[in-house]
Design a protein around this motif. Structure first.
Motif, PDB file in Angstrom:
ATOM      1  N   PRO A 211      22.000   5.953  22.913  1.00 13.19           N
ATOM      2  CA  PRO A 211      23.149   6.502  23.969  1.00 13.19           C
ATOM      3  C   PRO A 211      24.426   6.234  23.629  1.00 13.19           C
ATOM      4  CG  PRO A 211      21.651   4.828  24.786  1.00 13.19           C
ATOM      5  CD  PRO A 211      21.460   4.948  23.389  1.00 13.19           C
ATOM      6  N   HIS A 212      25.345   7.250  23.678  1.00 10.99           N
ATOM      7  CA  HIS A 212      26.775   7.117  23.461  1.00 10.99           C
ATOM      8  C   HIS A 212      27.845   7.587  24.660  1.00 10.99           C
ATOM      9  CE1 HIS A 212      25.701   5.954  19.598  1.00 10.99           C
ATOM     10  NE2 HIS A 212      24.978   7.092  19.190  1.00 10.99           N
ATOM     11  N   CYS A 264      33.631   5.436  21.099  1.00  9.62           N
ATOM     12  CA  CYS A 264      32.468   5.208  22.072  1.00  9.62           C
ATOM     13  C   CYS A 264      32.649   3.864  22.765  1.00  9.62           C
ATOM     14  CB  CYS A 264      31.144   5.078  21.139  1.00  9.62           C
ATOM     15  SG  CYS A 264      29.586   4.725  22.028  1.00  9.62           S
ATOM     16  N   VAL A 266      29.685   2.613  24.221  1.00  7.96           N
ATOM     17  CA  VAL A 266      28.352   2.022  24.624  1.00  7.96           C
ATOM     18  C   VAL A 266      28.135   0.979  23.472  1.00  7.96           C
ATOM     19  CG1 VAL A 266      25.993   2.411  24.438  1.00  7.96           C
ATOM     20  CG2 VAL A 266      27.234   4.096  25.300  1.00  7.96           C
ATOM     21  N   HIS A 271      29.066  -0.327  18.356  1.00  8.56           N
ATOM     22  CA  HIS A 271      29.423   1.323  18.121  1.00  8.56           C
ATOM     23  C   HIS A 271      30.643   1.788  17.516  1.00  8.56           C
ATOM     24  CE1 HIS A 271      25.623   2.550  20.532  1.00  8.56           C
ATOM     25  NE2 HIS A 271      25.468   1.669  19.918  1.00  8.56           N
ATOM     26  N   LEU A 276      32.416   5.274  15.400  1.00  7.21           N
ATOM     27  CA  LEU A 276      32.396   6.313  16.637  1.00  7.21           C
ATOM     28  C   LEU A 276      33.851   5.994  16.952  1.00  7.21           C
ATOM     29  CD1 LEU A 276      29.054   5.897  18.025  1.00  7.21           C
ATOM     30  CD2 LEU A 276      30.170   7.719  16.906  1.00  7.21           C
TER      31      LEU A 276
HETATM   32 CU   LIG Z   1      28.045   4.625  20.799  1.00  9.23          CU
END
Ligand SMILES: [Cu+2]
Length: 557
Positions: A211-212, A264, A266, A271, A276
């Motif tokens: 998930p992101h 991101c 998450v 992450h 990201l």
């Molecule tokens: Cu992420």
């Protein structure tokens, strides 16, 4: 048996290299046996580094040249490796507004960057819809013993990364026979550019196994979108993350201009470090302001905004990152996402992390010299938009120049308070806009040359502890740039830096200066090795003999 043990023991003692014996014993032995003859040290050995890579690959497609595509004026990119000008044109006009030919040459899908109505009637589109996917680079593969969708940051160095990637058609690799990622799939995530007041929609299409979300750091955006759903990208306060195979659209209409950030949110402790993250630039609103919505790979902005063109001769996006190789190896070790998730989020401890790789726009030295140079000429004003996406600060040093900080975190510094300096501290997630003035006045510039640009903390210029490496780049004047875009340097031969052996720590540091002299490898002392082996064998024999002798004695008694 007793005698055999004694002989083995004496033999072992005699074979132990005499320099290892205590000084008193050495003196006593010399008294009995005389001093040994002087023995020459083994000769130096040159280590073969292997064939160096091509420093500066040929620009076969003519991407470096200035050109006009779809009416978009694309500036010349003087470095060896330049961006795809068709992709630049497509993201300026909108992938929905260009010819099929341009779109094919760009590699982008028709919906990658859609541009719509001119809401304020000033001659440029204000409805922007960007679609981003999530791609793994240098990930593990069940069929290969090396990572796939490869992206090297330096010769032979391929940490696993995740990036937000523009929507592309076709394969992730160059072709069926290659494991290398295609040019558009790369670190860092693209710099995003919009205009102040644009109605921006950004859809995250989660093509990844975790998930992101996207959080717009510093960019004006409402906490909830028009439907009353979370729009801040933060799972613990705003929304359920975008699950694998699903999508979410973020809505924003930034009222303030400036250099911002997106990433991101998450499990952000890892992450963001996985890649990201990217620059998010909000350009000042101007008439007929067609901005370059994506700057893939960051670096030189080939179609700068109207406001930037008013004040500056050139513009560069610079994204710094420092990473811990342990984190980035996890995705290469496992092929089951559940194992990766467990290792990354439950076993890996960021508080034990130490950075090994220091990256500028997705590359470390020497690759930074192919594509991340700041190129200039005398009497220019160059805008540098810098973000430190890493976990520790950087002390950015400009050789030969003192630059002026015009903005912190996208906010203009009052002209009277602006400071001009040659080391700028940039904290984690901080953005700094610098103006580099190349007037040769001994203050702003000391004149033309190849002037290094790097983090002045020692580790910042290393790659896994090997220097030169890390985020070393340079400010290069065009008079010091070869026809192919390679800078004219006056120092040592760079061939070793373009071999994998150099970064595997196998090449003696100064061998290139002096291949067979005192800087070569000391080689191996064969005679010493033989003595050590003999000593080890005889002490083993003595030990075994003692055990046999003691066992026999106990049985007989
Ligand atoms: Cu992420």
């Amino acid at each position: 048996m007793r005698w055999l043990v004694l002989i083995a023991l004496i033999g072992a003692l005699l074979l132990v290299p005499s320099q290892w014996l205590p000084k008193d014993v050495r003196l006593q032995l010399a008294g009995w046996l005389g001093t040994p003859e002087y023995r020459r040290l083994p000769g130096a050995q040159a280590v073969r580094g292997g064939e160096p890579e091509d420093f500066c690959p040929d620009d076969l497609l003519g991407w470096r040249a200035a050109q006009i595509i779809e009416g978009v004026e694309i500036r010349r990119s003087p470095t060896c490796v330049a961006d795809n000008p068709y992709a630049v044109a497509a993201v300026v006009r909108g992938t929905n507004n260009v010819s099929q030919q341009t779109l094919l040459a760009s590699g982008l899908t028709p919906d990658a960057v859609e541009k719509g109505a001119d809401l304020d009637g000033d001659g440029d589109p204000d409805e922007i819809h960007i679609r981003l996917e999530v791609v793994e680079l240098n990930g593990g593969s069940p069929e290969l013993d090396q990572p796939t969708t490869q992206f090297a940051i330096a010769p032979g160095i391929r940490p696993g990364f995740w990036v937000f990637a523009p929507k592309l058609f076709g394969m992730a690799t160059e072709n069926f026979g290659s494991l290398k990622a295609r040019a558009m799939l790369r670190m860092p995530s693209p710099a995003i550019r919009v205009e102040q007041g644009d109605r921006v929609r950004i859809t995250l299409e989660n093509t990844h196994y975790m998930p992101h979300t996207i959080h717009f750091h510093g960019v004006d955006h409402p906490f909830l979108d028009e439907n009353g759903e979370g729009n801040d990208g933060v799972p613990i306060t705003s929304e359920i993350p975008v699950m694998p195979g699903s999508a979410r659209t973020y809505e924003l209409q930034p009222r303030q201009s400036g250099t911002m950030f997106y990433h991101c949110h998450v499990q952000p402790q890892v992450h963001i470090m996985m890649g990201l993250q990217g620059l998010f630039v909000v350009e000042e609103n101007r008439p007929n302001n067609w901005v370059q919505t994506l700057n893939i790979g960051a670096g030189h902005v080939r179609a700068p905004s109207v406001a930037v063109r008013e004040e500056f001769d050139r513009e560069y996006d610079l994204q710094y990152l420092d990473i811990d190789k342990e984190l980035h190896a996890i995705v290469q070790r496992y092929n089951d996402p559940r194992h990766i998730i467990e290792q990354m989020h439950r076993r890996y401890d960021i508080t034990d992390a130490r950075s090994d790789y220091f990256i500028l726009n997705g590359r470390s030295f020497p690759y930074t010299f192919r594509e991340s140079l700041v190129i200039t000429q005398p009497d220019e004003r160059v805008k540098l938009r810098i973000v430190n996406g890493g976990s520790t600060g950087i002390a950015l040093h400009t050789h030969g120049h003192k630059a002026t900080v015009t903005h912190f975190d996208g906010i203009a510094v009052e002209p009277a308070a602006r400071i001009t300096r040659d080391v700028v501290w940039i904290a984690s997630a901080q953005r700094v806009d610098l103006v580099l003035e190349t007037t040769d006045d001994g203050l702003h510039s000391y004149g033309s040359g190849v002037w290094l640009l790097h983090d002045h903390q020692g580790r910042g210029v290393t790659t896994d502890g090997i220097g030169p490496g890390g985020n070393l780049s340079a400010i290069v004047y065009e008079s010091f740039l070869g026809e192919n875009g390679w800078p004219s340097t006056f120092g040592v031969d760079w061939s070793p830096y373009f071999t994998e052996t150099y970064y595997k720590k196998e090449l003696p540091v100064w061998q290139a200066y002096d291949p067979l002299g005192m800087f070569a490898s000391p080689g191996t002392d064969g005679w010493l090795l033989l003595r050590l082996l003999g000593a080890a064998l005889l002490s083993g024999a003595a030990l075994a003999g003692t055990v046999v002798w003691l066992t026999r004695r106990r049985r007989t008694s």
